[in-house]
Design an enzyme around this catalytic site. Structure first.
Site, PDB file in Angstrom:
ATOM      1  N   ARG A 105       0.882  -1.183   0.000  1.00  0.00           N
ATOM      2  CA  ARG A 105       0.000   0.000   0.000  1.00  0.00           C
ATOM      3  C   ARG A 105       0.909   1.219   0.000  1.00  0.00           C
ATOM      4  O   ARG A 105       1.665   1.433   0.950  1.00  0.00           O
ATOM      5  CB  ARG A 105      -0.911  -0.003   1.233  1.00  0.00           C
ATOM      6  CG  ARG A 105      -1.565   1.335   1.475  1.00  0.00           C
ATOM      7  CD  ARG A 105      -2.707   1.277   2.449  1.00  0.00           C
ATOM      8  NE  ARG A 105      -3.851   0.624   1.862  1.00  0.00           N
ATOM      9  CZ  ARG A 105      -5.074   0.639   2.390  1.00  0.00           C
ATOM     10  NH1 ARG A 105      -5.295   1.272   3.529  1.00  0.00           N
ATOM     11  NH2 ARG A 105      -6.071   0.031   1.788  1.00  0.00           N
ATOM     12  N   HIS A 157      -7.225   1.078  -6.619  1.00  0.00           N
ATOM     13  CA  HIS A 157      -7.434   0.135  -5.500  1.00  0.00           C
ATOM     14  C   HIS A 157      -8.085  -1.132  -6.063  1.00  0.00           C
ATOM     15  O   HIS A 157      -9.258  -1.403  -5.809  1.00  0.00           O
ATOM     16  CB  HIS A 157      -8.338   0.810  -4.448  1.00  0.00           C
ATOM     17  CG  HIS A 157      -8.298   0.168  -3.095  1.00  0.00           C
ATOM     18  ND1 HIS A 157      -7.493  -0.913  -2.786  1.00  0.00           N
ATOM     19  CD2 HIS A 157      -8.970   0.463  -1.950  1.00  0.00           C
ATOM     20  CE1 HIS A 157      -7.683  -1.251  -1.517  1.00  0.00           C
ATOM     21  NE2 HIS A 157      -8.562  -0.436  -0.991  1.00  0.00           N
ATOM     22  N   GLN A 164      -9.978  -3.813  -3.877  1.00  0.00           N
ATOM     23  CA  GLN A 164     -11.293  -3.328  -3.452  1.00  0.00           C
ATOM     24  C   GLN A 164     -12.312  -3.551  -4.573  1.00  0.00           C
ATOM     25  O   GLN A 164     -13.417  -4.057  -4.335  1.00  0.00           O
ATOM     26  CB  GLN A 164     -11.194  -1.822  -3.115  1.00  0.00           C
ATOM     27  CG  GLN A 164     -12.473  -1.242  -2.582  1.00  0.00           C
ATOM     28  CD  GLN A 164     -12.796  -1.736  -1.180  1.00  0.00           C
ATOM     29  OE1 GLN A 164     -11.964  -1.658  -0.295  1.00  0.00           O
ATOM     30  NE2 GLN A 164     -13.997  -2.238  -0.985  1.00  0.00           N
ATOM     31  N   ASP A 184     -17.392   6.988  -1.430  1.00  0.00           N
ATOM     32  CA  ASP A 184     -16.131   6.864  -0.681  1.00  0.00           C
ATOM     33  C   ASP A 184     -15.883   8.222  -0.021  1.00  0.00           C
ATOM     34  O   ASP A 184     -16.563   9.215  -0.328  1.00  0.00           O
ATOM     35  CB  ASP A 184     -14.997   6.488  -1.656  1.00  0.00           C
ATOM     36  CG  ASP A 184     -13.659   6.237  -0.965  1.00  0.00           C
ATOM     37  OD1 ASP A 184     -13.640   6.064   0.276  1.00  0.00           O
ATOM     38  OD2 ASP A 184     -12.619   6.219  -1.661  1.00  0.00           O
ATOM     39  N   CYS A 188     -16.438   1.577   0.440  1.00  0.00           N
ATOM     40  CA  CYS A 188     -15.269   0.713   0.690  1.00  0.00           C
ATOM     41  C   CYS A 188     -14.819   0.761   2.143  1.00  0.00           C
ATOM     42  O   CYS A 188     -14.124  -0.131   2.599  1.00  0.00           O
ATOM     43  CB  CYS A 188     -14.124   1.127  -0.227  1.00  0.00           C
ATOM     44  SG  CYS A 188     -13.644   2.846  -0.034  1.00  0.00           S
ATOM     45  N   ARG A 226     -13.539  -8.666   1.228  1.00  0.00           N
ATOM     46  CA  ARG A 226     -12.121  -8.419   0.946  1.00  0.00           C
ATOM     47  C   ARG A 226     -11.324  -9.688   1.236  1.00  0.00           C
ATOM     48  O   ARG A 226     -10.414 -10.046   0.494  1.00  0.00           O
ATOM     49  CB  ARG A 226     -11.587  -7.253   1.813  1.00  0.00           C
ATOM     50  CG  ARG A 226     -12.189  -5.882   1.518  1.00  0.00           C
ATOM     51  CD  ARG A 226     -11.724  -5.333   0.189  1.00  0.00           C
ATOM     52  NE  ARG A 226     -10.269  -5.239   0.093  1.00  0.00           N
ATOM     53  CZ  ARG A 226      -9.529  -4.254   0.615  1.00  0.00           C
ATOM     54  NH1 ARG A 226     -10.103  -3.248   1.219  1.00  0.00           N
ATOM     55  NH2 ARG A 226      -8.213  -4.241   0.484  1.00  0.00           N
TER      56      ARG A 226
HETATM   57  N1   CP Z   1     -11.180  -0.283   2.194  1.00  0.00           N
HETATM   58  C1   CP Z   1      -9.905  -0.367   2.636  1.00  0.00           C
HETATM   59  O1   CP Z   1      -8.952  -0.579   1.880  1.00  0.00           O
HETATM   60  O2   CP Z   1      -9.781  -0.243   4.003  1.00  0.00           O
HETATM   61  P1   CP Z   1      -8.432  -0.056   4.819  1.00  0.00           P
HETATM   62  O3   CP Z   1      -7.872   1.295   4.445  1.00  0.00           O
HETATM   63  O4   CP Z   1      -8.827  -0.131   6.254  1.00  0.00           O
HETATM   64  O5   CP Z   1      -7.474  -1.145   4.428  1.00  0.00           O
HETATM   65  N1  NVA Z   2     -10.054   6.726  -1.205  1.00  0.00           N
HETATM   66  C1  NVA Z   2      -9.682   6.245   0.114  1.00  0.00           C
HETATM   67  C2  NVA Z   2      -9.859   4.766   0.187  1.00  0.00           C
HETATM   68  C3  NVA Z   2      -9.487   4.137   1.486  1.00  0.00           C
HETATM   69  C4  NVA Z   2      -9.628   2.653   1.484  1.00  0.00           C
HETATM   70  C5  NVA Z   2      -8.244   6.634   0.405  1.00  0.00           C
HETATM   71  O1  NVA Z   2      -7.400   6.503  -0.471  1.00  0.00           O
HETATM   72  O2  NVA Z   2      -7.986   7.084   1.523  1.00  0.00           O
END
Ligand code: CP
Ligand code: NVA
Length: 305
Positions: free
Chosen positions: A102, A129, A132, A224, A264, A292
């Protein structure tokens, strides 16, 4: 060797293969069984940003499949600062059987993949993502027993989540309308990419700044956060622009009566979604979160075994 960096890298058939594997693994788990198909394998998990779902679902997923996951916190390797991304990829892939990362910059993921000797899985970047999106399509498929021909309305920020979602919808034949404020649209490159895929799949892809137009006839309403991780300095400005894009009872009432509401997570309740909607019978946000686990186990099984 295959990486999981973006939905666009996979054909519709390959995506369906992930979905069927996810179903098989989920059914098996619910029946009390598990396949130790990754026995002895190790996943290295690099996190430059916080996470609940991604971290825990990958870790538990590896455990279910007979393997192990190692969490590497942002402070430990400071990707690209303490050590170059290329060196991290080459060192880490000498120890582990897969890397999940990530990151902020999507370029870092591509560099990890370029130099890694093992599959690299995208656990979110500023650009997209894909884990997701795959999980979300799985949730939609579970609910409606089909994907093709349904309509998804995304309302909110033109961010990383909708980038992957729009691509997977177009690949698998779902109509998609994206409603964002004018200054927060999907990038022109993503719009072109989705437009081309939509043409191939013969589905409708529309961009609008009207949430009410977007949700008309929708089977799925998706939102989101208005401010993603790393954009915190823009929060105040975004809070001025985004309130008309809130998913509330009134907006949901304009979609199909059996429409589901997705997010999400994490959610900023009271901003992009009201408590009333998030906790309503139309909301599937916690099924999404659970899925997930199953969808990523499918990714792990197909890439690492
Ligand atoms: N939706 C998602 O990726 O959640 P986290 O940021 O908690 O991993
Ligand atoms: N768009 C959000 C998604 C988190 C899972 C972010 O990037 O923070």
């Amino acid at each position: 060797m295959q990486h999981f960096l973006q939905i666009a890298d996979f054909s519709a058939d390959e995506l369906r293969q992930f979905l069927h594997k996810a179903k098989e693994l989920k059914d098996e788990l619910k029946a009390g069984g598990n396949q130790p198909i990754l026995r002895g394998k190790v996943l290295g998990m690099i996190f430059q940003k916080p996470s609940l779902r991604t971290r825990v679902s990958f870790e538990v997923g590896m455990l279910h499949l007979g393997g192990h996951a190692i969490f590497i916190s942002p402070n430990e390797i400071s990707l690209g600062k303490r050590e170059s991304v290329a060196d991290v990829a080459q060192v880490l892939s000498g120890y582990v059987d897969g890397i999940m990362a990530r990151v902020f910059s999507h370029e870092h993921l591509m560099e990890l993949a370029q130099y890694s000797q093992v599959p690299v899985i995208n656990g979110l970047s500023d650009y997209n993502h894909p884990c997701q999106a795959l999980s979300d399509i799985f949730t939609i498929w579970e609910r409606f027993n089909q994907v093709r021909g349904l309509k998804l309305a995304y309302v909110g920020d033109g961010n990383n989540v909708v980038t992957s979602l729009a691509v997977i919808c177009a690949k698998l034949g779902m109509h998609i309308t994206v409603a964002t404020p004018k200054a927060y649209q999907l990038s022109a490159e993503v719009v072109t990419q989705v437009r081309n895929l939509a043409e191939e799949s013969e589905i409708n892809f529309a961009i609008t700044d009207s949430p009410t137009d977007a949700v008309a006839e929708a089977d799925v309403i998706y939102t989101d956060v208005w401010t993603s991780m790393g954009q915190e300095s823009e929060t105040e400005q975004r809070l001025k622009v985004f309130p008309p894009y809130q998913i509330n009872r009134k907006l949901v009432s304009l979609a199909k009566p059996e429409a589901i509401v997705m997010h999400c997570l994490p959610a900023h309740r009271g901003e992009e979604i009201t408590n009333e909607v998030a906790d309503s019978s139309q909301s599937v946000i916690f099924q999404q979160a659970e899925n997930r686990l199953h969808a990523q186990k499918a990714i792990l099984a197909l890439l690492l075994s």
